[in-house]
Design an enzyme around this catalytic site. Structure first.
Site, PDB file in Angstrom:
ATOM      1  N   ARG A  95      -2.867  12.452  -2.889  1.00  0.00           N
ATOM      2  CA  ARG A  95      -3.201  11.704  -1.548  1.00  0.00           C
ATOM      3  C   ARG A  95      -2.686  10.334  -0.801  1.00  0.00           C
ATOM      4  O   ARG A  95      -1.564  10.098  -1.217  1.00  0.00           O
ATOM      5  CB  ARG A  95      -4.912   9.902  -1.732  1.00  0.00           C
ATOM      6  CG  ARG A  95      -4.922   9.195  -0.945  1.00  0.00           C
ATOM      7  CD  ARG A  95      -6.263   8.728  -1.318  1.00  0.00           C
ATOM      8  NE  ARG A  95      -6.148   7.645  -0.582  1.00  0.00           N
ATOM      9  CZ  ARG A  95      -6.483   5.935  -0.656  1.00  0.00           C
ATOM     10  NH1 ARG A  95      -5.944   5.533  -1.714  1.00  0.00           N
ATOM     11  NH2 ARG A  95      -6.615   5.564   0.352  1.00  0.00           N
ATOM     12  N   HIS A 123      -3.639   3.099   6.753  1.00  0.00           N
ATOM     13  CA  HIS A 123      -3.436   2.146   6.090  1.00  0.00           C
ATOM     14  C   HIS A 123      -2.294   1.076   6.314  1.00  0.00           C
ATOM     15  O   HIS A 123      -0.772   1.080   5.056  1.00  0.00           O
ATOM     16  CB  HIS A 123      -2.056   3.597   4.584  1.00  0.00           C
ATOM     17  CG  HIS A 123      -2.788   2.496   3.039  1.00  0.00           C
ATOM     18  ND1 HIS A 123      -3.033   3.187   2.759  1.00  0.00           N
ATOM     19  CD2 HIS A 123      -2.657   1.366   2.270  1.00  0.00           C
ATOM     20  CE1 HIS A 123      -3.488   2.761   1.170  1.00  0.00           C
ATOM     21  NE2 HIS A 123      -2.596   1.821   1.800  1.00  0.00           N
ATOM     22  N   GLU A 130      -9.369   0.415   2.477  1.00  0.00           N
ATOM     23  CA  GLU A 130      -9.972  -0.934   2.554  1.00  0.00           C
ATOM     24  C   GLU A 130      -9.801  -1.896   3.976  1.00  0.00           C
ATOM     25  O   GLU A 130      -8.970  -2.487   3.851  1.00  0.00           O
ATOM     26  CB  GLU A 130      -8.246  -1.320   0.842  1.00  0.00           C
ATOM     27  CG  GLU A 130      -8.036  -0.282  -0.210  1.00  0.00           C
ATOM     28  CD  GLU A 130      -7.689  -1.640  -1.059  1.00  0.00           C
ATOM     29  OE1 GLU A 130      -6.823  -2.707  -0.471  1.00  0.00           O
ATOM     30  OE2 GLU A 130      -7.816  -0.929  -2.008  1.00  0.00           O
ATOM     31  N   ASN A 149     -12.029   2.054  -4.006  1.00  0.00           N
ATOM     32  CA  ASN A 149     -11.145   1.457  -4.713  1.00  0.00           C
ATOM     33  C   ASN A 149     -11.071   0.717  -4.762  1.00  0.00           C
ATOM     34  O   ASN A 149     -11.824  -0.380  -5.428  1.00  0.00           O
ATOM     35  CB  ASN A 149      -9.707   1.411  -3.558  1.00  0.00           C
ATOM     36  CG  ASN A 149      -9.340   2.327  -2.880  1.00  0.00           C
ATOM     37  OD1 ASN A 149      -9.620   3.063  -2.855  1.00  0.00           O
ATOM     38  ND2 ASN A 149      -8.226   1.646  -2.020  1.00  0.00           N
ATOM     39  N   TYR A 191     -10.307  -2.158  -8.652  1.00  0.00           N
ATOM     40  CA  TYR A 191      -8.912  -2.857  -9.375  1.00  0.00           C
ATOM     41  C   TYR A 191      -9.102  -3.602 -10.467  1.00  0.00           C
ATOM     42  O   TYR A 191      -8.917  -3.507 -11.688  1.00  0.00           O
ATOM     43  CB  TYR A 191      -7.612  -3.330  -8.325  1.00  0.00           C
ATOM     44  CG  TYR A 191      -7.293  -2.550  -7.612  1.00  0.00           C
ATOM     45  CD1 TYR A 191      -5.665  -1.763  -8.465  1.00  0.00           C
ATOM     46  CD2 TYR A 191      -6.907  -2.182  -6.378  1.00  0.00           C
ATOM     47  CE1 TYR A 191      -4.861  -0.400  -7.898  1.00  0.00           C
ATOM     48  CE2 TYR A 191      -6.505  -0.821  -5.837  1.00  0.00           C
ATOM     49  CZ  TYR A 191      -5.681  -0.436  -6.974  1.00  0.00           C
ATOM     50  OH  TYR A 191      -4.788   0.590  -6.418  1.00  0.00           O
ATOM     51  N   GLU A 193      -8.374   5.201  -5.755  1.00  0.00           N
ATOM     52  CA  GLU A 193      -7.918   4.323  -5.643  1.00  0.00           C
ATOM     53  C   GLU A 193      -7.921   3.350  -6.985  1.00  0.00           C
ATOM     54  O   GLU A 193      -9.084   3.286  -7.027  1.00  0.00           O
ATOM     55  CB  GLU A 193      -7.280   3.434  -5.070  1.00  0.00           C
ATOM     56  CG  GLU A 193      -6.222   3.187  -4.151  1.00  0.00           C
ATOM     57  CD  GLU A 193      -5.328   2.507  -3.210  1.00  0.00           C
ATOM     58  OE1 GLU A 193      -5.469   1.513  -3.195  1.00  0.00           O
ATOM     59  OE2 GLU A 193      -5.168   2.872  -2.325  1.00  0.00           O
TER      60      GLU A 193
END
Ligand code: GCO
Length: 450
Positions: free
Chosen positions: A79, A123, A168, A291, A293, A344
Site C-alpha cells: 500500500r 495521504h 485518515e 487503521n 493503533y 495500517e
C-alpha cells in the site's frame, strides 16, 4: 506464542504500507509542486528539529531496490500513496507526465514481482496552491480532488487492486485544523466538522468520477479508528465515551454508511451541507480500510489507563483486544459493511542496528497479538480480507521527524542503507507459511470436489 488464525479467509492478503511524503524525498524532482507539508516543516517549531520529508528514504530514486526488497520478503501486497503535487503541481489543470510516470513504473514493478498494488490518493500532501485558497476549508478543493482522482484512476486503475480516496480524514481535519499538530497547522476546533464534511464530499465526488472511468480497481476509503473503553459503567463515562466515539468514528462512518451525521450530546455537525451532498458521500464502496493503533480511554473518576502490554515509542498504549472490539463494534453498528482491510497497524520502537542485524522482538510480539486480534474479529462475523503492516520501512513520522521507527526494515538515514529487522524476517517466514497452507487447503478442497 501460538497464533490461532484459522478464522481468516484462506486467500487473506499480507502486506505492508507506506505513504509518499514519508518515504519518497525528491520533493523538487520532475516537476513536483510544493505541498503543505513542505511549507509546514519549514516553519520554526512545527516539527522535531525542523525535519522534513525533503530526502526521507529517497525512495523516489531507490524504488527499484525497494521493490526487490519487498519481493525478497514475499510481500503479497503493498500500500502506497500518490503525491498529488507530483500529478498536478498546483492542484489543478493538466497532469504532469513525469509524476504519473513514476507511479506507472512503481505499479508495473510491483506487478512484475507478483505484489498487488493498493493505492491511496490523499495521504496529507495537499498542493500548497490549493491551501493558499483555503485548502480543505474551501468547498472547491473537493472538486479539484475529484479531478485529480479521475486522472490517477484513468492512468493506473487498470492495474491497481484498490484505490482509497483518503487516508485518515480524522487526522487531516483534527490534527491539521483543530490542534495544529499537522499541516496546515491551524488551531481552531470549530473548523473541524466543516473540514471533515469537505473531505467526505471530496471522497464522494471522486468515487463518482472514478466509477465513470470504469477502472478495474476496488474503490473505498481508509479511516483511522479507535475502540473506546470506560473505567466503569457510570452515566458520565458513558456520555464521554459516546462523544469520543462520535468525534472519532461516527463523524466519518455515519455519513459514509448512513448518509447522516450522528446525533450525540455535545457533538457538533458541519454547518454547511448542500443538497445532494449526503447521497454522494454515502454511495456504495467496494472496501473499507481501517487503521488501528490504540484505544481511547474514558474515566471521569481519573482511573489511570491500564497497559498490560506496555506502551510504544509514541507513548501509545498497546491494546490488541481493542482491535477486535473495534471491528466487532463497527460491524454491529454499520452492517452490512463492505469487506475490510486493515490498512495500517504497527508500532514504533527505538530500534538500533548492530552490524547487519536489528533485533526487535517486541515488534514481532506486537504483530502476533494483532494478527490474532483480527482473526478473533473474523470468528465474530467480520469480513476482513487483508492486513498491511505500518510500515514497510522506517520513515518520516510527520511532526515527530525521523526519531520514531515504525518499519520492519531499518533505514540508516546517513547512508540510506536498508536492513531487514528481525520482524521483517519473521514476517517473511510467516507469509511463506501462510501461502503454503493456503495452497494445501486449495489442493485439499480440490481433492474433496474431485
Ligand atoms: C497514518 C499514517 C502514517 C503514520 C502512522 C503512525 O495514516 O496515521 O498513515 O502516516 O506514520 O499512522 O503514526
Amino acid at each position: 506464542m501460538n497464533m490461532d488464525l484459522s478464522a481468516l479467509p484462506k486467500n487473506f492478503t499480507w502486506g505492508a504500507a507506506t505513504s509518499a511524503y514519508q518515504i519518497e524525498g525528491a520533493t523538487q524532482t520532475d516537476g513536483r509542486g510544493v505541498s503543505i507539508w513542505d511549507t509546514f516543516a519549514m516553519q520554526p517549531g512545527k516539527t522535531i528539529r525542523g525535519e522534513s520529508g525533503a530526502v526521507a528514504c529517497d525512495h523516489y530514486n531507490r524504488y527499484e531496490q525497494d521493490l526487490d526488497m519487498m519481493k525478497s520478503m514475499g510481500l503479497q501486497a503493498y500500500r502506497f500513496s500518490v503525491a498529488w503535487p507530483r500529478i498536478q503541481p498546483s492542484g489543478r489543470g493538466a497532469a504532469n507526465e513525469k509524476g504519473l510516470g513514476f507511479y506507472d513504473k512503481l505499479v508495473d514493478g510491483l506487478l512484475e514481482r507478483g505484489i498487488d498494488p493498493h493505492l491511496t490518493l490523499y495521504h496529507w500532501d495537499l498542493p500548497q496552491s490549493l491551501q493558499d485558497l483555503g485548502g480543505w476549508l474551501n468547498r472547491d478543493t473537493a472538486f479539484a480532488f475529484a479531478d485529480y482522482a479521475e486522472i490517477v484512476a484513468r492512468r493506473l486503475g487498470d492495474r491497481v487492486k484498490t484505490i482509497a480516496t483518503h487516508n485518515e480524514p480524522w487526522c487531516t481535519a483534527y490534527l491539521g485544523f483543530g490542534n495544529g499538530q499537522f499541516a496546515p497547522g491551524l488551531k481552531d476546533p470549530a473548523l473541524v466538522p466543516q473540514v471533515a464534511h469537505h473531505l467526505l464530499l471530496s471522497h464522494g465526488l471522486a468515487m463518482s468520477k472514478m466509477r465513470a472511468v470504469n477502472s478495474q480497481a476496488q474503490l473505498g476509503i481508509v479511516l483511522n479508528q479507535c475502540s473506546v473503553y470506560t473505567s466503569s459503567d457510570t452515566p458520565e463515562n458513558r456520555a464521554e465515551a459516546a462523544l469520543q466515539w462520535a468525534n472519532f468514528v461516527q463523524l466519518y462512518m455515519h455519513p459514509l454508511f448512513k448518509q447522516a451525521y450522528p446525533e450525540v450530546k455535545g457533538f457538533v455537525p458541519p454547518s454547511n451541507i448542500e443538497a445532494g451532498d449526503m447521497a454522494l458521500i454515502g454511495q456504495k464502496m467496494d472496501f473499507l480500510g481501517v487503521n488501528y493503533y490504540t484505544r481511547i480511554w474514558c474515566s471521569k473518576e481519573g482511573v489511570p489507563e491500564p497497559a498490560p502490554y506496555g506502551r510504544t515509542d509514541m507513548d501509545w498504549i498497546i491494546c490488541p483486544e481493542g482491535l477486535t472490539k473495534l471491528l466487532v463494534d463497527i460491524h454491529k453498528e454499520y452492517s452490512p459493511l463492505p469487506p475490510i482491510y486493515i490498512t495500517e497497524n504497527g508500532v514504533a520502537y527505538p530500534d538500533k542496528a548492530a552490524g547487519n542485524d536489528v533485533a526487535d522482538p517486541k515488534r514481532i510480539e506486537f504483530m502476533k497479538l494483532h494478527f490474532e486480534a483480527v482473526a478473533k474479529a473474523a470468528t465474530q462475523g467480520v469480513d476482513v480480507r487483508g492486513f498491511f503492516y505500518w510500515s514497510l520501512m522506517d520513515n518520516y513520522e510527520w511532526n515527530s521527524g525521523y526519531d520514531k521507527r515504525f518499519g520492519i526494515v531499518h533505514v540508516d538515514y546517513a547512508t540510506q542503507q536498508r536492513r531487514l529487522k528481525d520482524s521483517a524476517k519473521w514476517y517473511r517466514d510467516f507469509i511463506a507459511d501462510q501461502s503454503q497452507s493456503a495452497v494445501q487447503t486449495e489442493t485439499a478442497d480440490e481433492a474433496i470436489i474431485a
